[in-house]
Design a protein around this motif. Structure first.
Motif, PDB file in Angstrom:
ATOM      1  N   SER A  12      59.860 -24.407 -17.041  1.00 58.89           N
ATOM      2  CA  SER A  12      58.466 -24.226 -16.638  1.00 58.89           C
ATOM      3  C   SER A  12      57.545 -23.858 -17.807  1.00 58.89           C
ATOM      4  CB  SER A  12      58.379 -23.147 -15.554  1.00 58.89           C
ATOM      5  OG  SER A  12      58.916 -21.937 -16.024  1.00 58.89           O
TER       6      SER A  12
ATOM      7  N   VAL B 182      50.655 -28.883 -14.070  1.00 68.71           N
ATOM      8  CA  VAL B 182      51.088 -27.643 -13.427  1.00 68.71           C
ATOM      9  C   VAL B 182      52.614 -27.672 -13.370  1.00 68.71           C
ATOM     10  CG1 VAL B 182      51.030 -26.261 -11.324  1.00 68.71           C
ATOM     11  CG2 VAL B 182      48.988 -27.510 -12.054  1.00 68.71           C
ATOM     12  N   LEU B 183      53.214 -26.749 -14.080  1.00 69.08           N
ATOM     13  CA  LEU B 183      54.668 -26.650 -14.077  1.00 69.08           C
ATOM     14  C   LEU B 183      55.074 -25.634 -13.021  1.00 69.08           C
ATOM     15  CD1 LEU B 183      55.263 -26.631 -17.931  1.00 69.08           C
ATOM     16  CD2 LEU B 183      55.650 -28.529 -16.359  1.00 69.08           C
ATOM     17  N   ASN B 184      55.878 -26.063 -12.068  1.00 66.83           N
ATOM     18  CA  ASN B 184      56.294 -25.181 -10.984  1.00 66.83           C
ATOM     19  C   ASN B 184      57.360 -24.199 -11.444  1.00 66.83           C
ATOM     20  OD1 ASN B 184      54.624 -26.242  -8.979  1.00 66.83           O
ATOM     21  ND2 ASN B 184      56.053 -27.918  -8.593  1.00 66.83           N
ATOM     22  N   LYS B 185      57.462 -23.128 -10.712  1.00 66.45           N
ATOM     23  CA  LYS B 185      58.492 -22.131 -10.980  1.00 66.45           C
ATOM     24  C   LYS B 185      59.848 -22.752 -10.652  1.00 66.45           C
ATOM     25  CE  LYS B 185      59.955 -17.501  -9.714  1.00 66.45           C
ATOM     26  NZ  LYS B 185      59.702 -16.337  -8.865  1.00 66.45           N
ATOM     27  N   VAL B 186      60.800 -22.533 -11.531  1.00 64.89           N
ATOM     28  CA  VAL B 186      62.151 -23.040 -11.335  1.00 64.89           C
ATOM     29  C   VAL B 186      63.074 -21.840 -11.185  1.00 64.89           C
ATOM     30  CG1 VAL B 186      64.034 -24.377 -12.345  1.00 64.89           C
ATOM     31  CG2 VAL B 186      61.672 -25.097 -12.692  1.00 64.89           C
ATOM     32  N   GLU B 187      63.862 -21.850 -10.133  1.00 67.00           N
ATOM     33  CA  GLU B 187      64.778 -20.744  -9.883  1.00 67.00           C
ATOM     34  C   GLU B 187      66.213 -21.239  -9.876  1.00 67.00           C
ATOM     35  OE1 GLU B 187      63.718 -18.442  -6.450  1.00 67.00           O
ATOM     36  OE2 GLU B 187      61.586 -18.700  -6.822  1.00 67.00           O
TER      37      GLU B 187
END
Length: 136
Positions: A90, A120-125
């Motif tokens: 992200s 827009v870079l999304n949150k990566v989990e």
């Protein structure tokens, strides 16, 4: 896959395997004369981290860089500074300076900032699962 690293004493001709129980791939090793330690750029599955090997304690320490993947890095010859490029899932690639003594880093350059202005870079989990079906 591990890559072995050794310290060879030119006087005694003693060879010490220092990564024998270090289960990461070693991509690069840099000896810091300033701190008398060795910095290793490593790969652990999909992560590329920086580790410091303390010659006195013979232990490895993960150095926080703020990114999941270090691409290139170098350590200064006469100061406790390092420079590296890195990114995360992200965070787009940037150039960082790391104060190795204080263990603090900051962005030195962001050459692709303009390219990512509208991205827009999304949150990566981390995602893990457990298979609850038997293998009968």
């Amino acid at each position: 896959i591990t890559t072995p690293a050794y310290i060879y004493d030119l006087v005694t001709k003693n060879i010490e395997p220092i990564t024998l129980n270090f289960n990461l791939q070693v991509n690069q090793a840099i000896w810091s004369k300033t701190e008398n330690c060795i910095y290793f750029n490593t790969t652990d599955i999909s992560y590329r981290h920086l580790y410091r090997y303390n010659l006195k304690t013979k232990k490895f320490e993960l150095i926080e860089t703020g990114v999941q993947a270090i691409n290139e890095n170098d350590v200064a010859l006469n100061s406790s500074k390092a420079v590296y490029t890195g990114s995360s899932a992200s965070v787009h690639a940037k150039v960082y300076v790391l104060d190795l003594a204080k263990k603090k880093y900051h962005v030195l350059a962001d050459p692709s900032k303009k390219d990512f202005e509208d991205v827009v870079l999304n949150k990566v989990e981390r995602w893990t699962f457990e298979n609850t079906q038997g293998t009968e």
